[in-house]
Design a protein around this motif. Structure first.
Motif, short mmCIF file in Angstrom:
data_model
loop_
_atom_site.label_atom_id
_atom_site.label_comp_id
_atom_site.label_asym_id
_atom_site.label_seq_id
_atom_site.Cartn_x
_atom_site.Cartn_y
_atom_site.Cartn_z
N GLY A 112 6.18 3.65 11.12
CA GLY A 112 6.86 3.56 9.94
C GLY A 112 6.08 2.93 9.12
O GLY A 112 4.99 2.05 9.51
N VAL A 113 6.35 2.81 7.81
CA VAL A 113 5.28 1.98 6.86
C VAL A 113 5.93 0.67 6.26
O VAL A 113 5.44 -0.02 5.42
CB VAL A 113 4.72 2.82 5.70
CG1 VAL A 113 3.78 3.97 6.45
CG2 VAL A 113 5.82 3.51 4.98
N SER A 117 4.30 11.74 -1.34
CA SER A 117 4.07 11.63 0.04
C SER A 117 5.39 11.24 0.62
O SER A 117 6.53 11.32 -0.14
CB SER A 117 3.15 10.26 0.23
OG SER A 117 3.85 9.26 -0.42
N PHE A 118 5.56 10.91 2.00
CA PHE A 118 7.04 10.79 2.69
C PHE A 118 7.22 9.45 3.25
O PHE A 118 6.02 9.25 4.07
CB PHE A 118 7.26 12.03 3.73
CG PHE A 118 8.71 12.13 4.06
CD1 PHE A 118 9.73 12.54 3.29
CD2 PHE A 118 9.04 11.15 5.20
CE1 PHE A 118 10.99 12.53 3.59
CE2 PHE A 118 10.37 10.96 5.64
CZ PHE A 118 11.39 11.90 4.83
N THR A 119 7.93 8.37 2.99
CA THR A 119 7.95 7.06 3.48
C THR A 119 8.79 6.92 4.22
O THR A 119 10.25 7.40 4.09
CB THR A 119 8.09 6.21 1.96
OG1 THR A 119 7.16 6.40 1.03
CG2 THR A 119 8.11 4.73 2.45
N ASP A 134 0.90 -1.11 -0.06
CA ASP A 134 -0.21 -0.08 -0.10
C ASP A 134 0.99 1.21 0.22
O ASP A 134 0.41 2.51 -0.18
CB ASP A 134 -1.02 0.02 1.35
CG ASP A 134 -1.86 -1.18 1.19
OD1 ASP A 134 -2.33 -1.39 0.07
OD2 ASP A 134 -2.33 -1.50 2.20
N VAL A 135 1.96 1.02 -0.07
CA VAL A 135 3.06 2.37 0.00
C VAL A 135 3.36 2.71 -1.27
O VAL A 135 3.56 2.00 -2.20
CB VAL A 135 4.39 1.78 0.88
CG1 VAL A 135 5.37 2.84 0.93
CG2 VAL A 135 3.99 1.19 2.26
N VAL A 136 3.28 3.98 -1.48
CA VAL A 136 3.98 4.53 -3.02
C VAL A 136 5.16 5.40 -2.73
O VAL A 136 4.81 6.36 -1.99
CB VAL A 136 2.79 5.27 -3.60
CG1 VAL A 136 3.17 5.60 -4.90
CG2 VAL A 136 1.49 4.24 -3.67
N LEU A 137 6.16 5.11 -3.28
CA LEU A 137 7.43 5.89 -3.23
C LEU A 137 7.14 6.80 -4.59
O LEU A 137 7.05 6.45 -5.70
CB LEU A 137 8.44 5.25 -3.14
CG LEU A 137 8.78 4.48 -1.93
CD1 LEU A 137 8.85 3.14 -1.79
CD2 LEU A 137 10.24 5.37 -1.11
N GLY A 138 7.62 8.18 -4.40
CA GLY A 138 7.67 9.17 -5.38
C GLY A 138 6.53 9.78 -5.74
O GLY A 138 6.22 10.37 -6.81
#
Ligand code: PEP
Ligand code: MN
Length: 695
Positions: free
Chosen positions: A474-475, A446-448, A439-443
């Motif tokens: 944390g994610v 958002s801030f991961t 579910d995490v999107v980098l770029g």
């Protein structure tokens, strides 16, 4: 003297005529060789002239009719002759190094002698038959792997049948393999019912064959009441077993060639439901073959689109924009990811053509994975020539009508600048690459926050760490199981046992996991379990490792080497991208400078510089740069302020007990400070951006 026709004499005459026809064909082939030589001498001359073929066939059909012959058969015969000449000419213009320079060429196929794969392989290598050894394997996988190992020079596998459709097992093998498609072959399948003796069909009780062949003859089988059917791994094997069993009421479905090979009888020919029954085979080898650009070649690709609306359309558009003709588009399920798909694409073109290179670069922007399976001469053309309208006029008319509906191809799209990292480079207007991990999107703006211990030390330690990471914001969970340690006496990591604990911890707390790989042989094994593969600073320029990562389908977290320039980091990323894997996350983790007060010097300027140079996401690892947990907190916040897409930090439930990198591991309290701090910075940045916009 009786004037009854003498069969013997007529047959003799026929034999003579056949021989004269052979002489004529031989003369024709000599002319064809001259044509090939003439074409070679003319730069830019394409091998195939479809217009000339069409006019020639139409003319022949017309003459055939005048002579009272059936134009359908005449066209079919000449079609085969054309195919034969093209095959011959294309060999003149190809560099088939293994076959030409080696004493013995080893060619693998699935099945036993006489199987369709064997026949297709023989057809493909017809010119090299004297120095070819054909080796049958019991499964596709066995044959394929023998070629990967180097036991074979080529492997020939069926990919598609015009009645049965795609052959999944072959697609699966092509997906992850380092083999290249270097050719294709088409075999017209003509199924026969084969018996031990010439018994009437009514006596047959049992029929064996390959399941595909049984399927293709289902109407025929249904016409024989009360028979039982049996499946075998290949059609010729069914014939071999028939001979072994010696049951007179048994029969097999296979090629006429198989019947001859085993000395059995053809009870009935052409028993398939559909006459036009062709199987396409691919010829694979370890190294690609360079074909002359004047040949009609096709390129086969496999790609996985980004998880974005319209991504497939974006992937297809460059074909149109560069005037490239799509021959095939097939979607297939992605392994390990239910209800997600990847696409197999065939299109006309040559890999050395700049237009093709540009199109592929554009397409890669919209893919998470793109692999060129091969570029090779087209053998699937000309199969419609027999059925086309009988005269030239109507064909021309058809084309005119089709033309009226065709858009003219758009201007070739812009060519890219000559930067050394062409795929990693950001051109104006390029979208940023977004990388989705669970579910995490980098770029995506958002801030991961990725966090966890330096190393997985035990099941309990990583479970406790994962809970801490999840509870405190944390994610994604980090944890090394293969550790690149400066000293050989230090803890080297728990290896695959540790990886299983990391997987369990990630699953338990709903966190995707990232872990480092140091050796090419571990890439695919780790990729089967980890969500992201990390490449440590010490391995940034391990080129064999980078090449293997290019073949892998997982996102790669690529750390900047301690002594690497930003350009070198981008070139390392380029290796992975050029290998086909479009999912690279760059990571600034500190570089070596003259400064000795800290472990390394965190180069925060690298963030805005990289944002300018590349579309790839950039995260920061303040832990390894600082080497001291007190410094990690402010540097993590600075990374967020400088516009990074995220951070990766080391945290440990009991930092003082950490086996590895304890001094830089954040305490749970410090980690909480980091996650709430970066969130506040994110809000502040968004607020000031909005204010600037409205001002
Ligand atoms: C690590 O992440 O544990 C690590 C060894 O990092 P680096 O390669 O940046 O030193
Ligand atoms: Mn570490």
């Amino acid at each position: 003297m009786s004037d009854k026709p003498n069969l013997e004499e007529i047959r003799k005459e026929l034999d003579d005529l056949n021989e004269r026809m052979l002489d004529t064909i031989s003369q024709r082939m000599q002319l064809v060789e001259k044509v090939a030589a003439a074409k070679l001498a003319q730069p830019g001359q394409k091998l195939r002239d479809k217009e000339r073929e069409r006019v020639m066939l139409a003319e022949l059909a017309k003459k055939a009719r005048e002579k009272g012959l059936n134009p359908y058969y005449v066209k079919r015969i000449f079609n085969d002759l054309i195919e034969y000449s093209l095959d011959d000419q294309s060999r003149h213009m190809s560099r088939r190094d293994p076959a030409e320079t080696k004493d013995l060429v080893r060619i693998g196929f699935q099945g036993v002698e006489g199987a369709y794969s064997h026949l297709a392989a023989q057809k493909h290598f017809a010119k090299d038959l004297e120095n070819a050894a054909f080796v049958g394997y019991s499964t596709f996988g066995d044959a394929f792997r023998a070629c990967e190992r180097g036991d074979l020079d080529f492997v020939v596998l069926p990919l598609e049948n015009t009645i049965g459709g795609s052959i999944n097992a072959t697609y699966r093998l092509l997906e992850d393999s380092a083999l290249h498609i270097v050719g294709e072959e088409v075999w017209q399948v003509q199924h026969c019912l084969i018996g031990l003796e010439n018994v009437p069909l009514g006596r047959v009780r049992h029929i064996a064959s390959h399941p595909q062949a049984l399927l293709q003859c289902s109407a025929f089988l249904a016409s024989l009441p009360g028979i039982t059917v049996e499946s075998f791994t290949d059609t010729a094997e069914a014939v071999r077993r028939l001979k072994e069993r010696q049951e007179i009421t048994h029969a097999a479905i296979a090629s006429e060639d198989a019947a001859e090979r085993y000395g059995l009888h053809v009870l009935k020919r052409d028993i398939a439901d559909q006459k036009e029954n062709y199987t396409k085979f691919v010829v694979c080898a370890k190294n690609p073959v360079e074909y002359d650009a004047r040949l009609d070649t096709k390129i086969s690709l496999v790609l996985a689109t980004n998880h974005k609306e319209g991504a497939l359309l974006q992937c297809l558009r460059p074909f149109h924009e560069h005037g490239l003709n799509l021959l095939k588009l097939e979607s297939r399920p992605k392994l390990h990811t239910p209800w997600e798909y990847q696409f197999y694409v065939d299109f006309e073109g040559h890999i050395a053509d700049q237009n093709v290179t540009n199109a592929l670069e554009q397409i890669q922007r919209h893919t998470s994975y793109l692999k060129v399976l091969g570029c090779y001469p087209i053998r699937t053309q000309g199969f419609d020539a027999v059925q086309v309208a009988e005269d030239v006029e109507s064909t021309a008319l058809k084309e005119e009508v089709a033309g009226a509906f065709c858009e003219t191809p758009a201007e070739p799209a812009k060519t890219k600048s000559a930067k050394p990292y062409r795929l990693a480079a950001r051109e104006s207007g390029d979208e940023k690459t977004e990388i989705k991990v669970g579910d995490v999107v980098l770029g995506d703006g958002s801030f991961t926050v990725i966090a966890g211990p330096c190393a997985v030390e035990s099941r309990e330690q990583i479970m406790e760490s994962a809970k801490l990471v999840r509870d405190l914001g944390g994610v994604m969970l980090r944890g090394g199981v293969f550790k690149p340690r400066t000293s050989p006496y230090s803890f080297q990591g728990m290896g695959y046992e540790g990886l299983d604990y990391l997987v369990e911890a990630g699953k338990t707390y709903g966190l995707p996991i990232v872990t480092e790989v140091m050796h090419p042989q571990d890439v695919m094994k780790v990729a089967a379990k980890a969500d992201v593969i990390q490449i440590g600073a010490r391995n940034m320029q391990n080129f064999s490792l980078l090449s293997e990562l290019g073949r892998c389908r997982r996102p790669i977290l690529l750390k900047r080497g301690m002594m690497a320039s930003i350009d070198e980091l981008l070139m390392a990323a380029e290796y992975i991208l050029a290998g086909g894997n479009s999912q690279v996350i760059l990571c600034e983790r500190g570089i070596r400078t003259f400064e000795t007060a800290t472990r390394n010097t965190l180069d925060l300027q690298a963030i805005p510089v990289l944002k300018r140079l590349t579309h790839l996401p950039i995260i920061v690892d303040p832990s390894h740069a600082a080497g001291d947990r007190e410094l990690v907190v402010p540097m993590a916040l600075a990374a967020a302020a400088a516009g990074a897409d995220g951070i990766i930090v080391e945290t440990h439930p009991h930092p003082d007990q950490a086996i590895c990198d304890g001094p830089q591991a954040l305490t749970p309290e410090q980690f909480r400070q980091v996650t709430s701090g970066v969130q506040a910075i994110g809000r502040a940045l968004a607020g000031s951006a909005a204010a600037a916009k409205s001002a």
